[in-house]
Design a protein around this motif. Structure first.
Motif, mmCIF file in Angstrom:
data_model
loop_
_atom_site.group_PDB
_atom_site.id
_atom_site.type_symbol
_atom_site.label_atom_id
_atom_site.label_comp_id
_atom_site.label_asym_id
_atom_site.label_seq_id
_atom_site.Cartn_x
_atom_site.Cartn_y
_atom_site.Cartn_z
ATOM 1 N N SER A 167 10.227 -5.191 -4.001
ATOM 2 C CA SER A 167 10.587 -4.029 -3.291
ATOM 3 C C SER A 167 10.021 -2.580 -4.121
ATOM 4 O O SER A 167 9.251 -2.759 -4.796
ATOM 5 C CB SER A 167 11.961 -4.162 -2.872
ATOM 6 O OG SER A 167 12.355 -3.154 -2.224
ATOM 7 N N ASN A 193 1.249 -3.475 6.511
ATOM 8 C CA ASN A 193 1.061 -4.065 5.458
ATOM 9 C C ASN A 193 2.229 -4.228 4.375
ATOM 10 O O ASN A 193 2.013 -5.151 3.594
ATOM 11 C CB ASN A 193 0.187 -3.032 4.628
ATOM 12 C CG ASN A 193 -1.401 -3.294 4.838
ATOM 13 O OD1 ASN A 193 -2.194 -3.713 4.465
ATOM 14 N ND2 ASN A 193 -1.808 -2.157 5.881
ATOM 15 N N ILE A 222 0.613 -1.385 -0.008
ATOM 16 C CA ILE A 222 -0.027 0.004 0.185
ATOM 17 C C ILE A 222 0.819 1.164 0.045
ATOM 18 O O ILE A 222 2.100 1.095 0.376
ATOM 19 C CB ILE A 222 -1.113 0.068 1.108
ATOM 20 C CG1 ILE A 222 -0.206 0.170 2.575
ATOM 21 C CG2 ILE A 222 -1.930 -1.248 1.316
ATOM 22 C CD1 ILE A 222 -1.126 0.476 3.866
ATOM 23 N N ASP A 254 -3.528 6.031 -5.345
ATOM 24 C CA ASP A 254 -3.441 6.002 -3.664
ATOM 25 C C ASP A 254 -2.589 6.792 -3.170
ATOM 26 O O ASP A 254 -2.675 7.351 -1.734
ATOM 27 C CB ASP A 254 -3.038 4.565 -3.077
ATOM 28 C CG ASP A 254 -4.280 3.622 -3.683
ATOM 29 O OD1 ASP A 254 -5.381 3.863 -4.038
ATOM 30 O OD2 ASP A 254 -3.693 2.378 -3.885
HETATM 31 P P1 NAP Z 1 -1.945 -1.853 -6.992
HETATM 32 O O1 NAP Z 1 -2.113 -1.883 -8.421
HETATM 33 O O2 NAP Z 1 -2.300 -0.762 -5.828
HETATM 34 O O3 NAP Z 1 -2.243 -3.257 -6.419
HETATM 35 C C1 NAP Z 1 -1.985 -3.596 -4.928
HETATM 36 C C2 NAP Z 1 -2.528 -5.058 -4.721
HETATM 37 O O4 NAP Z 1 -1.986 -5.349 -3.421
HETATM 38 C C3 NAP Z 1 -3.979 -5.041 -4.757
HETATM 39 O O5 NAP Z 1 -4.270 -6.164 -5.618
HETATM 40 C C4 NAP Z 1 -4.408 -5.205 -3.158
HETATM 41 O O6 NAP Z 1 -5.733 -5.676 -3.011
HETATM 42 C C5 NAP Z 1 -3.289 -5.718 -2.643
HETATM 43 N N1 NAP Z 1 -3.205 -5.653 -1.253
HETATM 44 C C6 NAP Z 1 -2.924 -4.289 -0.601
HETATM 45 N N2 NAP Z 1 -2.597 -4.659 0.758
HETATM 46 C C7 NAP Z 1 -3.020 -6.018 0.982
HETATM 47 C C8 NAP Z 1 -3.193 -6.627 2.056
HETATM 48 N N3 NAP Z 1 -2.941 -6.282 3.030
HETATM 49 N N4 NAP Z 1 -3.463 -7.888 1.802
HETATM 50 C C9 NAP Z 1 -3.742 -8.688 0.661
HETATM 51 N N5 NAP Z 1 -3.618 -7.785 -0.559
HETATM 52 C C10 NAP Z 1 -3.108 -6.459 -0.210
HETATM 53 O O7 NAP Z 1 -0.295 -1.714 -6.805
HETATM 54 P P2 NAP Z 1 1.018 -2.257 -7.641
HETATM 55 O O8 NAP Z 1 1.492 -0.907 -8.284
HETATM 56 O O9 NAP Z 1 0.794 -3.345 -8.598
HETATM 57 O O10 NAP Z 1 1.789 -2.569 -6.645
HETATM 58 C C11 NAP Z 1 2.337 -3.885 -6.208
HETATM 59 C C12 NAP Z 1 3.870 -3.801 -5.427
HETATM 60 O O11 NAP Z 1 4.760 -3.179 -6.433
HETATM 61 C C13 NAP Z 1 3.591 -3.361 -4.226
HETATM 62 O O12 NAP Z 1 4.516 -4.055 -3.352
HETATM 63 C C14 NAP Z 1 4.413 -1.811 -4.506
HETATM 64 O O13 NAP Z 1 4.804 -1.416 -3.267
HETATM 65 C C15 NAP Z 1 5.244 -2.276 -5.459
HETATM 66 N N6 NAP Z 1 5.793 -1.055 -6.612
HETATM 67 C C16 NAP Z 1 4.971 -0.502 -7.258
HETATM 68 C C17 NAP Z 1 5.433 0.395 -8.038
HETATM 69 C C18 NAP Z 1 4.655 1.231 -9.070
HETATM 70 O O14 NAP Z 1 5.049 2.012 -9.630
HETATM 71 N N7 NAP Z 1 3.289 0.766 -9.131
HETATM 72 C C19 NAP Z 1 6.761 0.857 -8.304
HETATM 73 C C20 NAP Z 1 7.691 0.109 -7.295
HETATM 74 C C21 NAP Z 1 7.185 -1.013 -6.282
HETATM 75 P P3 NAP Z 1 -7.195 -5.236 -3.462
HETATM 76 O O15 NAP Z 1 -6.987 -5.741 -5.114
HETATM 77 O O16 NAP Z 1 -7.762 -6.371 -2.907
HETATM 78 O O17 NAP Z 1 -7.290 -4.064 -3.176
#
Ligand code: NAP
Length: 249
Positions: free
Chosen positions: A143, A112, A91, A198
């Motif tokens: 990460s 989280n 998150i 978010d």
């Molecule tokens: P996202 O589209 O916001 O998706 C986040 C996912 O995590 C959703 O499926 C959500 O579930 C789930 N989630 C959050 N808290 C949870 C919990 N306590 N228990 C179970 N599921 C939970 O995010 P994303 O960008 O794909 O991110 C995925 C990972 O990549 C994260 O660790 C993030 O920090 C990392 N990341 C992302 C970026 C970027 O630019 N997007 C860059 C670096 C790292 P729901 O669908 O049920 O809400």
């Protein structure tokens, strides 16, 4: 031959969904964990099944110990013991300076983004480690480039939570290196997902992309490919390693 089973935490949307799709394509039975977005997770399960794959969606808040235990027990029963864990759920909260953050926010980020990875690693190691009669396995932690940048003026708490994941990856990889488990990590940069909304700025990548050497944001599928490679036999001598996917940033 052992059934190939992957658990993708936060697998219903974004990077997790792209990862779940790719593992399904490669013949894995896929557990798509989600927290609250039933529709996205169930739609993805149906999509995988329509393509001939095997998948279940399991609701569990992975920051909660009892729910993590139940998640892994459900997978044991319905798909078989996991051979790969992708710790991906995470998150982000609204951008602000550190002196504006309260304890509730900081704790939410840490439980989280950090406690959840520890708990899932624990359950995976109990099942994969040769120490406990397991056949080995792979863990890939998601990460962030934020672990290195620190994300000043945006979310130092989030960045610090990802720094903890880097340390978790290093320490655990050494702890289980001789027990058949490899533990590796990807550090995405700016990837097009819902997460930036978010943080209060859906168009954040557009604002920042001129600073990316490749002059563009990344797609979830580009991260998924790296996760898959780290979990596959193609990277069989790699453990405790980090793959930066940030267009050179
Ligand atoms: P996202 O589209 O916001 O998706 C986040 C996912 O995590 C959703 O499926 C959500 O579930 C789930 N989630 C959050 N808290 C949870 C919990 N306590 N228990 C179970 N599921 C939970 O995010 P994303 O960008 O794909 O991110 C995925 C990972 O990549 C994260 O660790 C993030 O920090 C990392 N990341 C992302 C970026 C970027 O630019 N997007 C860059 C670096 C790292 P729901 O669908 O049920 O809400």
């Amino acid at each position: 031959m052992q059934n190939k089973v992957v658990i993708v935490t936060g697998g219903g949307r974004g990077i997790g969904a792209a990862t779940a799709r790719l593992f399904a394509l490669k013949g894995y039975s896929v557990c798509i964990n989600f927290k609250s977005d039933h529709d996205s997770a169930n739609r993805l399960v149906e999509e995988i099944k329509r393509s001939g794959g095997d998948s279940i969606a399991v609701q569990a808040d992975v920051s909660q110990e009892n729910q993590v235990i139940e998640l892994f027990q459900t997978v044991d029963t319905q798909l078989g013991a996991p051979t790969v864990l992708v710790n991906n759920a995470g998150i982000l909260r609204a951008q602000m300076r550190l002196e504006e953050m309260d304890a509730q926010r900081i704790n939410a980020i840490l439980t989280n983004n950090v406690t959840s990875y520890f708990l899932c690693c624990r359950e995976a190691v109990k099942r994969m480690s040769t120490r406990y009669g397991g056949k080995g396995g792979n863990i890939v932690n998601v990460s962030s480039g934020a672990a290195r940048s620190g994300s000043p003026n945006e979310y130092v708490d989030y960045a610090a939570s990802k720094g903890a994941i880097d340390t978790l990856t290093k320490g655990l990889s050494l702890e289980v290196a001789n027990e058949g488990i490899r533990v590796n990590c990807v550090r995405p940069g700016l990837i097009y997902t819902d997460m930036h909304a978010d943080g209060g700025e859906p168009e954040r990548i557009e604002r920042l992309k001129s600073a990316i050497p490749m002059k563009r944001g990344g797609q979830p599928e580009e991260v998924a490919e790296a996760i898959y490679w780290l979990a596959s036999e193609k990277s069989s001598f790699s453990t405790g390693n980090f793959l930066d996917l940030a267009g050179g940033l």
